[in-house]
Design an enzyme around this catalytic site. Structure first.
Site, PDB file in Angstrom:
ATOM      1  N   GLY A 211       0.567  -1.197   0.180  1.00 46.49           N
ATOM      2  CA  GLY A 211       0.002   0.087  -0.274  1.00 46.49           C
ATOM      3  C   GLY A 211       1.102   1.252   0.005  1.00 46.49           C
ATOM      4  O   GLY A 211       2.459   1.263   0.057  1.00 46.49           O
ATOM      5  N   ASN A 212       0.247   2.657  -0.189  1.00 42.25           N
ATOM      6  CA  ASN A 212       1.174   3.556   0.046  1.00 42.25           C
ATOM      7  C   ASN A 212       0.355   4.563   1.414  1.00 42.25           C
ATOM      8  O   ASN A 212      -0.547   4.443   1.594  1.00 42.25           O
ATOM      9  CB  ASN A 212       1.390   4.515  -1.266  1.00 42.25           C
ATOM     10  N   ARG A 213       0.974   5.707   1.460  1.00 42.20           N
ATOM     11  CA  ARG A 213       0.491   6.523   2.549  1.00 42.20           C
ATOM     12  C   ARG A 213      -0.206   7.636   2.014  1.00 42.20           C
ATOM     13  O   ARG A 213      -0.114   8.275   3.133  1.00 42.20           O
ATOM     14  CB  ARG A 213       2.119   6.785   3.486  1.00 42.20           C
ATOM     15  N   SER A 214      -0.624   7.334   1.219  1.00 37.79           N
ATOM     16  CA  SER A 214      -2.147   8.503   1.235  1.00 37.79           C
ATOM     17  C   SER A 214      -3.132   8.286   2.138  1.00 37.79           C
ATOM     18  O   SER A 214      -3.946   7.136   2.050  1.00 37.79           O
ATOM     19  CB  SER A 214      -2.350   8.527  -0.098  1.00 37.79           C
ATOM     20  N   ALA A 278      -3.708   8.059  -5.415  1.00 42.58           N
ATOM     21  CA  ALA A 278      -2.079   7.193  -5.341  1.00 42.58           C
ATOM     22  C   ALA A 278      -2.724   6.125  -5.834  1.00 42.58           C
ATOM     23  O   ALA A 278      -2.841   4.774  -4.859  1.00 42.58           O
ATOM     24  CB  ALA A 278      -1.458   7.857  -3.848  1.00 42.58           C
TER      25      ALA A 278
END
Ligand code: CTP
Length: 405
Positions: A211-214, A278
């Site tokens: 995943g990512n930090r958005s 993102a």
């Protein structure tokens, strides 16, 4: 000294069970310093009494044009207001407003108001979907009123569906945006827009993902501001934990492939698409049905990845409608402008919002700073400020590029 220094607001309340929620909206206005005049219809008073409205607003309350004529000439209330908001707006009230009927103080006020008008409808799904209501809503929107889409959920009694009054905090937010812009005619009225927000998650096994930090905040700000400017908004939200903005259709998704499907579907009849999400460029090549276990003395299997579809590039290359405006986002750590220009050319979108990211910047923050690059060579810097301010700049630039604008 009177502390209510904010612009004067008329809160119209029509006769629906959701009238009690308007008390919270009223509180929100008065706590932010607005002088609020509550104008309930006679049937609204069957749900919440006059004493409550006048105690919470600190102002007298009248419903008819014949009461207190010497003090409150009925035309003055609408003329003096900076904003009129009707919450809840019943099917009957929308019909009277659309047809210019003026048989009580609220409908008189609506006819005399020259300021922005916001309706927050609440009714049963059948009434909301009835062709008569659909046409009345379309008429009001065409005339420049903001009609917030009702929320989906539990209605009076046990039935559920579209028709709930959105959360009062979210209605307040729409009103704040409308007041801040101070324009009587919302410039996205009659337009459909799609916004993607959040960050995709690409599962490895039932418990793990890439995943990512958005956080989704910028996308939510775009959706909220577009709704306040009159647009019909679909928000494709990937793994966010934020409240649904009022009047916005939220489509929750998990992976990049799901996001692509939802965005392309909504984009089919949209005037503009803003890809603020993102989206993971890669996903694991295989999904393990059972949890991946560590084994003593064994090295882990290398992680193999495959490319995800590039939704922004696909939208730009294959516009669903002629003149559809496509906007991308780019998060860069170095050579921000040069990388942004190259990305804009590669993705062939109309606008690219470029922001510099780092550990402490942008992700999850309330504020943002960016440069919006245009395919026409334009460069619009947006100073550090709330994500709503950046969102409004993006919509300003989109509006200018819409056919027929
Ligand atoms: N995007 C997309 N589909 C993807 C990846 C990104 O639609 N599979 C969109 C994002 O929503 C965003 C823009 O493309 O609007 C970001 O571009 P992207 O190429 O993902 O940026 P980076 O990953 O930062 O690119 P690079 O690896 O080239 O720096």
């Amino acid at each position: 000294m009177d502390e209510r220094v904010g612009p004067g607001v008329v809160l119209g309340v029509s006769g629906g069970i959701a009238a009690y929620k308007a008390c919270e909206l009223l509180r929100g206005f008065t706590e932010s310093g607005h002088d609020v005049r509550v104008v309930p219809t006679a049937s609204a008073l069957r749900f919440v009494g006059e004493a409550t409205w006048s105690a919470l607003s600190g102002n007298p309350v009248t419903t008819g044009v014949w009461e207190d004529v010497h003090e409150v000439p009925h035309v003055r209330i609408g003329q003096r207001a900076a904003l009129v908001v009707v919450a809840p707006a019943t099917a009957d009230l929308l019909a009277r407003a659309a047809h210019g009927i003026a048989d009580d103080l609220l409908t008189n006020t609506l006819l005399t108001a020259r300021c922005p008008v916001v309706f927050a409808p609440a009714m049963h799904t059948e009434m909301w979907e009835h062709p008569a209501t659909r046409e009345n809503v379309a008429t009001l929107r065409r005339r420049g009123c903001v009609v917030i889409e009702p929320a989906v959920g539990r209605l009076t009694g046990v039935d559920t569906g579209k028709g709930r009054l959105p959360d009062p905090g979210e209605i307040l937010e729409v009103c704040r945006r409308v007041l801040a812009r101070g324009v009587a005619a919302p410039d996205l009225a009659g337009r459909r827009v799609v916004v993607s927000a959040g960050g995709t998650r690409e599962p490895l096994d039932p418990v793990r993902f890439l995943g990512n930090r958005s956080s989704g905040r910028q996308g939510y700000a775009l959706a909220r501001t577009a709704a306040a400017r009159g647009a019909r908004v679909t928000l494709v939200a990937a793994n966010t934990a934020l409240p649904d903005p009022a009047g916005v259709d939220v489509v929750p998704v998990g992976t990049a492939v799901q996001l692509r499907e939802a965005v392309l579907k909504a984009a089919a009849d949209a005037d503009a698409v803003v890809m603020a999400a993102a989206v993971a460029d890669f996903r694991p090549s295989a999904y393990a049905e059972g949890k991946i276990k560590k084994r003593d003395g064994e090295e882990p299997e290398p992680l193999r990845l495959v490319r995800n579809p590039d939704v922004l590039a696909e939208l730009s290359a294959d516009r669903a409608r002629p003149g559809q405006v496509v906007v991308g986002f780019a998060a860069e750590t170095d050579d921000v402008l040069a990388n942004g220009r190259a990305k804009l050319a590669r993705k062939r979108c109309d606008l690219l919002v470029v922001n510099e990211v780092g550990e402490q910047r942008t992700f999850g923050a309330e504020e943002n700073e960016a440069v919006v690059l245009g395919a026409d060579g334009s460069e619009t810097p947006v100073p550090h400020g709330p994500k709503e301010a950046l969102a409004d700049t993006v919509w300003d630039l989109v509006v200018r590029r819409l056919p027929g604008a």
